[in-house]
Design a protein around this motif. Structure first.
Motif, PDB file in Angstrom:
ATOM      1  N   VAL A 191      -0.454  13.946  -1.311  1.00  0.00           N
ATOM      2  CA  VAL A 191      -1.579  14.143  -0.394  1.00  0.00           C
ATOM      3  C   VAL A 191      -1.093  13.781   1.005  1.00  0.00           C
ATOM      4  O   VAL A 191      -0.613  12.664   1.223  1.00  0.00           O
ATOM      5  N   VAL A 192      -1.204  14.703   1.944  1.00  0.00           N
ATOM      6  CA  VAL A 192      -0.934  14.406   3.354  1.00  0.00           C
ATOM      7  C   VAL A 192      -2.269  14.493   4.075  1.00  0.00           C
ATOM      8  O   VAL A 192      -2.876  15.567   4.146  1.00  0.00           O
ATOM      9  N   SER A 193      -2.743  13.361   4.580  1.00  0.00           N
ATOM     10  CA  SER A 193      -4.113  13.334   5.079  1.00  0.00           C
ATOM     11  C   SER A 193      -4.312  12.173   6.034  1.00  0.00           C
ATOM     12  O   SER A 193      -3.704  11.112   5.884  1.00  0.00           O
ATOM     13  N   ARG A 194      -5.177  12.351   7.003  1.00  0.00           N
ATOM     14  CA  ARG A 194      -5.719  11.230   7.749  1.00  0.00           C
ATOM     15  C   ARG A 194      -6.618  10.454   6.785  1.00  0.00           C
ATOM     16  O   ARG A 194      -7.403  11.043   6.036  1.00  0.00           O
ATOM     17  N   LEU A 195      -6.506   9.138   6.774  1.00  0.00           N
ATOM     18  CA  LEU A 195      -7.255   8.315   5.821  1.00  0.00           C
ATOM     19  C   LEU A 195      -8.567   7.878   6.462  1.00  0.00           C
ATOM     20  O   LEU A 195      -8.696   6.796   7.010  1.00  0.00           O
ATOM     21  N   ILE A 223       0.653   9.175  -1.116  1.00  0.00           N
ATOM     22  CA  ILE A 223      -0.401   9.366  -0.126  1.00  0.00           C
ATOM     23  C   ILE A 223       0.227   9.152   1.243  1.00  0.00           C
ATOM     24  O   ILE A 223       0.617   8.031   1.597  1.00  0.00           O
ATOM     25  N   VAL A 224       0.329  10.224   2.016  1.00  0.00           N
ATOM     26  CA  VAL A 224       1.029  10.206   3.304  1.00  0.00           C
ATOM     27  C   VAL A 224      -0.010  10.280   4.416  1.00  0.00           C
ATOM     28  O   VAL A 224      -0.694  11.293   4.575  1.00  0.00           O
ATOM     29  N   GLY A 225      -0.133   9.214   5.179  1.00  0.00           N
ATOM     30  CA  GLY A 225      -1.093   9.205   6.269  1.00  0.00           C
ATOM     31  C   GLY A 225      -1.543   7.795   6.580  1.00  0.00           C
ATOM     32  O   GLY A 225      -1.169   6.832   5.909  1.00  0.00           O
ATOM     33  N   ASP A 226      -2.387   7.696   7.589  1.00  0.00           N
ATOM     34  CA  ASP A 226      -2.917   6.403   8.009  1.00  0.00           C
ATOM     35  C   ASP A 226      -4.323   6.634   8.534  1.00  0.00           C
ATOM     36  O   ASP A 226      -4.746   7.778   8.760  1.00  0.00           O
ATOM     37  N   GLY A 227      -5.042   5.554   8.752  1.00  0.00           N
ATOM     38  CA  GLY A 227      -6.391   5.669   9.266  1.00  0.00           C
ATOM     39  C   GLY A 227      -7.241   4.494   8.839  1.00  0.00           C
ATOM     40  O   GLY A 227      -6.764   3.554   8.189  1.00  0.00           O
ATOM     41  N   PRO A 228      -8.537   4.528   9.180  1.00  0.00           N
ATOM     42  CA  PRO A 228      -9.417   3.381   8.926  1.00  0.00           C
ATOM     43  C   PRO A 228      -9.542   2.990   7.458  1.00  0.00           C
ATOM     44  O   PRO A 228      -9.834   1.832   7.156  1.00  0.00           O
ATOM     45  N   SER A 229      -9.332   3.930   6.542  1.00  0.00           N
ATOM     46  CA  SER A 229      -9.480   3.623   5.119  1.00  0.00           C
ATOM     47  C   SER A 229      -8.194   3.147   4.469  1.00  0.00           C
ATOM     48  O   SER A 229      -8.166   2.908   3.259  1.00  0.00           O
ATOM     49  N   ALA A 230      -7.118   2.999   5.239  1.00  0.00           N
ATOM     50  CA  ALA A 230      -5.813   2.703   4.644  1.00  0.00           C
ATOM     51  C   ALA A 230      -5.811   1.385   3.875  1.00  0.00           C
ATOM     52  O   ALA A 230      -5.290   1.311   2.753  1.00  0.00           O
ATOM     53  N   ALA A 231      -6.375   0.327   4.455  1.00  0.00           N
ATOM     54  CA  ALA A 231      -6.318  -0.980   3.791  1.00  0.00           C
ATOM     55  C   ALA A 231      -7.058  -0.955   2.462  1.00  0.00           C
ATOM     56  O   ALA A 231      -6.563  -1.471   1.447  1.00  0.00           O
ATOM     57  N   ARG A 232      -8.218  -0.356   2.447  1.00  0.00           N
ATOM     58  CA  ARG A 232      -8.993  -0.311   1.200  1.00  0.00           C
ATOM     59  C   ARG A 232      -8.284   0.542   0.153  1.00  0.00           C
ATOM     60  O   ARG A 232      -8.221   0.178  -1.021  1.00  0.00           O
ATOM     61  N   LEU A 233      -7.747   1.677   0.556  1.00  0.00           N
ATOM     62  CA  LEU A 233      -7.043   2.533  -0.405  1.00  0.00           C
ATOM     63  C   LEU A 233      -5.787   1.835  -0.929  1.00  0.00           C
ATOM     64  O   LEU A 233      -5.439   1.967  -2.107  1.00  0.00           O
ATOM     65  N   ARG A 234      -5.126   1.082  -0.060  1.00  0.00           N
ATOM     66  CA  ARG A 234      -3.928   0.356  -0.494  1.00  0.00           C
ATOM     67  C   ARG A 234      -4.292  -0.684  -1.567  1.00  0.00           C
ATOM     68  O   ARG A 234      -3.579  -0.846  -2.562  1.00  0.00           O
ATOM     69  N   ALA A 235      -5.415  -1.367  -1.368  1.00  0.00           N
ATOM     70  CA  ALA A 235      -5.855  -2.351  -2.365  1.00  0.00           C
ATOM     71  C   ALA A 235      -6.211  -1.672  -3.684  1.00  0.00           C
ATOM     72  O   ALA A 235      -5.878  -2.183  -4.769  1.00  0.00           O
ATOM     73  N   GLU A 236      -6.855  -0.528  -3.627  1.00  0.00           N
ATOM     74  CA  GLU A 236      -7.218   0.177  -4.850  1.00  0.00           C
ATOM     75  C   GLU A 236      -5.982   0.743  -5.539  1.00  0.00           C
ATOM     76  O   GLU A 236      -5.913   0.786  -6.778  1.00  0.00           O
ATOM     77  N   ALA A 237      -4.996   1.169  -4.747  1.00  0.00           N
ATOM     78  CA  ALA A 237      -3.742   1.637  -5.339  1.00  0.00           C
ATOM     79  C   ALA A 237      -3.052   0.515  -6.098  1.00  0.00           C
ATOM     80  O   ALA A 237      -2.498   0.724  -7.186  1.00  0.00           O
ATOM     81  N   ALA A 238      -3.088  -0.699  -5.533  1.00  0.00           N
ATOM     82  CA  ALA A 238      -2.476  -1.846  -6.208  1.00  0.00           C
ATOM     83  C   ALA A 238      -3.148  -2.110  -7.550  1.00  0.00           C
ATOM     84  O   ALA A 238      -2.484  -2.458  -8.541  1.00  0.00           O
ATOM     85  N   GLN A 239      -4.451  -1.937  -7.618  1.00  0.00           N
ATOM     86  CA  GLN A 239      -5.171  -2.125  -8.880  1.00  0.00           C
ATOM     87  C   GLN A 239      -4.743  -1.093  -9.914  1.00  0.00           C
ATOM     88  O   GLN A 239      -4.547  -1.416 -11.095  1.00  0.00           O
ATOM     89  N   VAL A 240      -4.601   0.163  -9.487  1.00  0.00           N
ATOM     90  CA  VAL A 240      -4.160   1.209 -10.410  1.00  0.00           C
ATOM     91  C   VAL A 240      -2.750   0.910 -10.909  1.00  0.00           C
ATOM     92  O   VAL A 240      -2.449   1.029 -12.111  1.00  0.00           O
TER      93      VAL A 240
END
Length: 410
Positions: A191-195, A223-240
């Motif tokens: 996925v290449v996206s603004r987060l 997941i290639v990109g950055d943006g306001p949702s990056a921190a939350r998505l990073r935490a959810e990725a760690a859970q997965v």
């Protein structure tokens, strides 16, 4: 012609990349193109440097608010910066992207100086209160039809793709795969996206949630990109990753040049311009949206996507199972992935080339120059915009409908 192009953000994003590609093509056609962009950080985003590398004069303005304050006609500092850049560039035409910058441009150089204005909205809805006189470009046939109900018919320019640069024969994804430990037998879902929380994060979250349902250790989600949702998505990725006992999901951050990520993909996921760029790299694509939407892009689904854009709105069920089933249909069939990838590349070549988009944009510019309104009409249009925005922002729904029935919006 001396043309100034305005970007609503200087960070990486589909609308901004489309704007820069078209600006570059217009410069190649002999126009004197300048670039102005808005940024909200201490430093301008990467597109400012990219514009300079293309040889374009670049102006930047820092502003922390992405939209005008409620009740305000525009962002005065951005409007003033646009006016100053128009004067400095001696622009004969101003072309701006997305509605906050459209308001800034309208109340700045268009209203004050009479500079002809062209506008583009690549978002998935068109506000009724946008100025009606400047030509408007949108990205889907559905939006053309919706907007034509309350303004002169917009122009359709589907998100263009530089098919020369976005070419699997010219870009090697091997180094990207190696950098993130993706083996030859692994399958990279990219996925290449603004987060962003409003449109993008939901689909990415469902893609992460699909991995445990698939139970396939070959799968890696990048997941290639950055943006306001990056921190939350990073935490959810760690859970997965913890649940699966391996690094199944990796957030790479933004890349100034994401082409190696597209080239590294076995299957792409995304929406809008990013979806089309992935297809240009001959990758099978599952288009993401909001409300639980996802759908593979195939010869059978093109009628939908050509009308609605490479995006959709689902029924609100955010379960990951439908996306997991769509992925399984691709991960289990290498021949299907290859056939869809080859078809995807040809589909983009036939329909979404940068040359075709620039040809249409040349007509848009001619229309903008030929019908620039006089001062009285510009001031009347400003009153219309203010009244309609007030109705949209402040009035209850029933009153908004009543105002629409009686007010002379055109």
């Amino acid at each position: 012609m001396r043309l100034l192009v305005g970007l609503h953000q200087l960070g990486l994003g589909g609308s901004q990349l489309n704007a820069l590609d078209l600006a570059r093509e217009m410069a190649h056609r002999g126009h004197q193109v300048g670039l102005l962009g808005v940024h909200d950080g201490s430093e301008p985003g990467p597109l400012a440097q990219r514009g300079r590398e293309l040889g374009l004069p670049v102006w930047t303005v820092r502003h922390r608010r992405q939209r005008p304050r409620r009740g305000a006609p525009c962002r005065p500092a951005v409007s003033a910066a646009l006016t100053a850049a128009v004067r400095a560039h001696r622009a004969e035409l101003l072309h701006v992207y997305e509605y906050p910058l459209i308001l800034d441009a309208f109340h700045g150089p268009h209203r004050r100086l009479g500079t002809p204005l062209a506008t583009t909205v690549y978002a998935m809805d068109v506000p009724r209160w946008l100025p009606a006189d400047p030509p408007l470009v949108v990205g889907t046939q559905e939006l053309v039809e919706q907007a034509a109900a309350f303004r002169p018919a917009p122009w359709l320019i589907e998100p263009p793709v530089d098919t020369d640069a976005d070419d699997p024969a010219r870009v090697d994804g091997g180094a990207f795969r190696a950098a993130y430990g993706i083996g030859d037998t692994d399958l990279a879902l990219v996925v290449v996206s603004r987060l962003e929380p409003e449109m993008k994060a939901e689909g990415i979250r469902r893609a992460m949630a699909a991995l445990p349902l698939l139970g396939d250790d070959r799968l890696r989600l990048l997941i290639v990109g950055d943006g306001p949702s990056a921190a939350r998505l990073r935490a959810e990725a760690a859970q997965v990753n913890t649940a699966l006992g391996r690094e199944a999901v990796t957030l790479t951050g933004a890349l100034d040049d994401p082409r190696p990520a597209y080239a590294a993909a076995d299957i792409a996921l995304g929406m809008g311009g990013s979806a089309l760029r992935a297809m240009a790299f001959a990758r099978p694509l599952i288009a993401l949206g909001t409300g639980g939407f996802s759908r593979p892009v195939t010869p059978q689904s093109t009628d939908y996507f050509l009308r609605a854009g490479f995006y959709g709105v689902g029924d609100g069920d955010l379960a990951a199972a439908p996306l997991a089933a769509q992925l399984a249909g691709l991960t289990g069939d290498a021949g299907l992935r290859q056939r869809l990838g080859q078809w995807s590349r040809q589909f983009v070549l036939d329909r979404f080339s940068l040359k075709t988009a620039a040809d249409t944009l040349t007509e848009v510019y001619a229309a903008a120059l030929s019908r620039a309104p006089g001062a009285l009409r510009r001031h009347r249009s400003a009153l219309r915009i203010a009244a309609h925005r007030s109705a949209a922002e402040l009035a209850p729904g029933g009153l908004r409908r009543r105002i629409r029935q009686v007010a002379p919006w055109r």
